[in-house]
Structures are given as structure tokens and as C-alpha cells.
Design an enzyme around this catalytic site. Sequence first.
Site, mmCIF file in Angstrom:
data_model
loop_
_atom_site.group_PDB
_atom_site.id
_atom_site.type_symbol
_atom_site.label_atom_id
_atom_site.label_comp_id
_atom_site.label_asym_id
_atom_site.label_seq_id
_atom_site.Cartn_x
_atom_site.Cartn_y
_atom_site.Cartn_z
ATOM 1 C CE1 TYR A 30 -3.418 2.812 0.496
ATOM 2 C CE2 TYR A 30 -1.975 3.532 2.283
ATOM 3 C CZ TYR A 30 -3.032 3.775 1.418
ATOM 4 O OH TYR A 30 -3.682 4.985 1.452
ATOM 5 C CG HIS A 79 -2.965 14.061 -0.287
ATOM 6 N ND1 HIS A 79 -3.058 13.549 -1.560
ATOM 7 C CD2 HIS A 79 -3.488 13.108 0.536
ATOM 8 C CE1 HIS A 79 -3.602 12.340 -1.516
ATOM 9 N NE2 HIS A 79 -3.874 12.051 -0.255
ATOM 10 C CG ASN A 87 -0.229 8.082 6.002
ATOM 11 O OD1 ASN A 87 -0.328 6.890 5.794
ATOM 12 N ND2 ASN A 87 -1.126 8.949 5.558
ATOM 13 C CE1 TYR A 125 -19.998 27.074 47.876
ATOM 14 C CE2 TYR A 125 -20.804 26.210 45.793
ATOM 15 C CZ TYR A 125 -20.892 26.284 47.165
ATOM 16 O OH TYR A 125 -21.862 25.572 47.830
ATOM 17 N NE ARG A 130 -16.723 28.321 50.965
ATOM 18 C CZ ARG A 130 -17.996 27.932 51.050
ATOM 19 N NH1 ARG A 130 -18.281 26.682 51.404
ATOM 20 N NH2 ARG A 130 -18.966 28.761 50.778
ATOM 21 C CG PHE A 162 -3.020 6.949 9.687
ATOM 22 C CD1 PHE A 162 -4.371 6.817 9.924
ATOM 23 C CD2 PHE A 162 -2.453 6.156 8.702
ATOM 24 C CE1 PHE A 162 -5.156 5.936 9.211
ATOM 25 C CE2 PHE A 162 -3.224 5.262 7.975
ATOM 26 C CZ PHE A 162 -4.584 5.154 8.231
ATOM 27 C CD GLU A 176 -8.725 7.846 3.993
ATOM 28 O OE1 GLU A 176 -9.031 9.050 4.130
ATOM 29 O OE2 GLU A 176 -7.752 7.453 3.326
#
Length: 500
Positions: free
Chosen positions: A57, A87, A199, A281, A284, A330, A414
Site C-alpha cells: 500500500y 493533498h 501520514n 466558591y 473557597r 495515523f 476512511e
Amino acid sequence: MSYNYLPLDRKTLHFQQIKNLLDFDQHVSITFDAHERILQCREYLDNKMASGNELLYGINTGFGYLQSVQINDDQVEQLQYNLLVSHACGLGEEVPLDIVKLMLMLKIKSLSYGHSGVHIETVKRLMEMYNNGVFPVIYTQGSLGASGDLAPLSHLSLPLIGLGEVWFNGQKRKSAEVLSELGWEPIKLHSKEGLALINGTQFMSAYGMYCLKKSEQLINMANLIAAMSIDAFDCSPEPFNHHIHAVRSHKGQVETAATIRSFLLGSSISSQAKKQVQDPYSFRCIPQVHGATIDTFDHVLNVFLKEINSVTDNPNIFPEDDLVLSGGNFHGQPLALALDFLSIAMSELANISERRTYQLISGQRNLPLFLVKNPGLHSGFMIPQYTSAGIVSENKQLCTPSSVDSISSSNNQEDHVSMGANGATKCLRVVNNVEKVLAIELLSAAQALDFRRPMQSSPVVEQLYQQLRAVVDFNEEDRVLHDDMIKAIDVVSNYSFVSR
């Protein structure tokens, strides 16, 4: 031996090293061990490809949904080139330079393990870029936080092949121009290299480590500023007694109570008799609230330290076992959840800080309304609290978790993504907002403390007071408070003391 560089290999990288890298402008270098492991992994991969027609791959196949499309040997280099350019689809604001530095270092770190199959020349060029101040222009939008941070890491890698833009000597320029000026030839990527580069979780990891570095400072400052507010509001020290916290012994709570006690040691205001039985609060319960944030910080830090000391590209190569394995390292789910958790925890520091500011300007405890001598004619500190409240509300909106979302991509190959990249960028927005809210509390507490004079707080609190007063005067009458707020933010960001 010089310590002005960070050695990168399979040894554990620690939080202090990350901080030193940014604080002292260190260089980076892989070690001899990493150099040899990278060479051995590449040699194994070359032999593997030469010995058969096995589909591997991203090495001799397409990517994502195109995983089954075989690529001819003479097209392998073009495949890697195409991967980077196709990409590089980032949009939005530019990633801050310190985070770009961390991305670049963390990518080198991940490749140094020798499980990624890159050429040593590629890793050397990444180091040369870092050490010569050639930092890629990267954008905040584009990653789903699951196939690796594909778009941001593509922009990180474009300068290797002479494309994209970089920051160099304070100017944004075309990568090709800077490479030519430095006498560098563009890298020709070989099989697997483009995939190894894009990746990975280095975008999310870099944001996370940067947010953690900044959060550590803000946690320390939140405790110190809260100590000033405690005296400014003439609060009782009783809620910080160690007996209370021994019977509910959350680590962060115990630690915070001890910190507040140490910060108030020697305060004449704290030691005087109090008229009230209990305080609100927001004063405190400082140990319980700040302490829970500290416990969350520690958890998130452990997650990110595990991540930055990991190999997160795909596939992974194991020369010793004769294996090339496709998996999902990844996927950013651990980071996505942790980033959302850190955002929520840090936002609570701002939430309780704004409440203390509100109490300080309320005209109680012998303090004038809005902390000004002539309220009515002067608005004093009325509107900084508005600003603080608006920022706190914004943080509440930003703290809607990114990690509960997922959108399928790559033609449903994906089909579950972490959205950790969105969690990363908004975590930084939350942390930056916390800094602003704490600065407004600091301004208000210092102003209130002046109305307690001639009584003194502790030496530790008075030191912070003096540093603020060196740049921001007591507010006698209305003026443009924006300028004071900016100066107070700088004090909060850069105040130096021993870390917790």
C-alpha cells in the site's frame, strides 16, 4: 558536548526537551543510531520491491480508495510527487511558527525510528530546513485527524520538492527561491516517501505539545493570581488547610492547596482576623477547581508524550521480521479525546477566574464599587469584567467536543475520523482566551490590593504585583484599559518563577 541541539532517535523525548527546543532556539539532529536504522529500513524496502510483484500500500499502489490500483515501477517517483501536490489542500489561517517548528521536529523524530522506509537524504533535508530556519507555510484547516494530518503535512513537505512557500529570515517566500539561494536541489521522492511524510499525527501532536507548554504556565499563573485575589478580597486562609485536602486526596487538589498556602506565606492580610464565616466558591474552592485542571493536564501530557514517541505513518516496515504491515497508527482518536479534555479543563480556569473578578468589582469587603475612587463619574473596572465574561462564554462554545464528530471520506474507505485537528486548533484558541481572562483578574486584583494598603500581601504575591505595576499604574480615573490589558497579558505570558 554541545547542548544547543536536540538529539532525535528512538529514545524517549521528554516534555522539558520540547520546552527547551522552543525557549532556547535549539537545532535538531538525528543520532548515529537513527541514521543507521533509516539506512537499513530503506535498504530492506528497496530489496523487497526488487524481489517480487507484491502489492504494498502506497508504495506501488494508489492511496485511500485507490489502494488496489497497481502502479508501474517507472511511475513510483511520480506517484509520490503527485501525492504531495494533490493533498496540499490546506485553507484558513497560517499555523503559528512555533507549532510549525514542532511539526517539523516531530516528523523527523517519527522517521528516526527506521520503520518508515524513507531515504536518509530526505531526513537530512528536513533537518537542514529546521536548522537553517526554513519553515514551511502551513494552514490550520484541511485535516480530519485520521488518515494522518494529510493536508497540513503535505504543506510541510512541499518545500522538499521545491514547491509551496516558506518563512525564511522573517519573510514569506516561494520555496524554490529559497532552495536556490541556499544551493539546495529539490528532493526526488522514492517509493513510500511521500506517504511517510504526510501520514502521521504531527499537526495534532505539535498543537497539543504547544498547548500543554502554554497551559503549564497558565496553571501556575492561575494559582498565583488567585492568591493575589484571595488577599485582595480579604479571604480566609482556612479552605487551604491541609487537613481538608487530606480527606479528599485528589493529587491536583492537594497540590493546589499547598501551592496557595506557600504563595500566601508571610501575608499580613491573610493572617488578620476575618469577619465572614465563609467565602464565595470562586475563592473557597480554588484547590478543587484548579486541582482538577492539573489532574487533567497530567493525563493529557501523558497521552501526548506517548504519541510523540511513536511511529504514526502507514504502512510500517519491520526489516528484522521481514514485514510490511498496513494499519492505522495515523488515527488521531487518542489525541482528539485528550485535546477536548484539555480544552474543557483549561476553560474552567477562566470560568472561575472571571467569577473572582466579578466579586472584586462588586463593592464588597470594603472595596469601592468597580474598584475606582469615584464610581459613577468613573466606570473603573466595570467593562473589563464584561470582556472577561464574553471570552468565558466564547470558551464554553469552543469546548463542544470535536471528537464526537466523524465524516466519511475517500469514498467511504476512511469511514471514521477523529476530527482531532479541529480539536487541536480550537484548543489553542481556548488556551489563548484563558490567558486573557487571567490577565483581567490580575489587573483587578492588583487594583483591589492597592485599596488594602498599607497592609501587605506575601512576598511572592507582592513580587507579581510589582512586576505588573512596572508597566501598569494604579487606575485613578477612567482611561483606555485596552492598553493595560495588553500589558497584563504580557506579564501573564512571560512571568518567570519555579515551575510546579
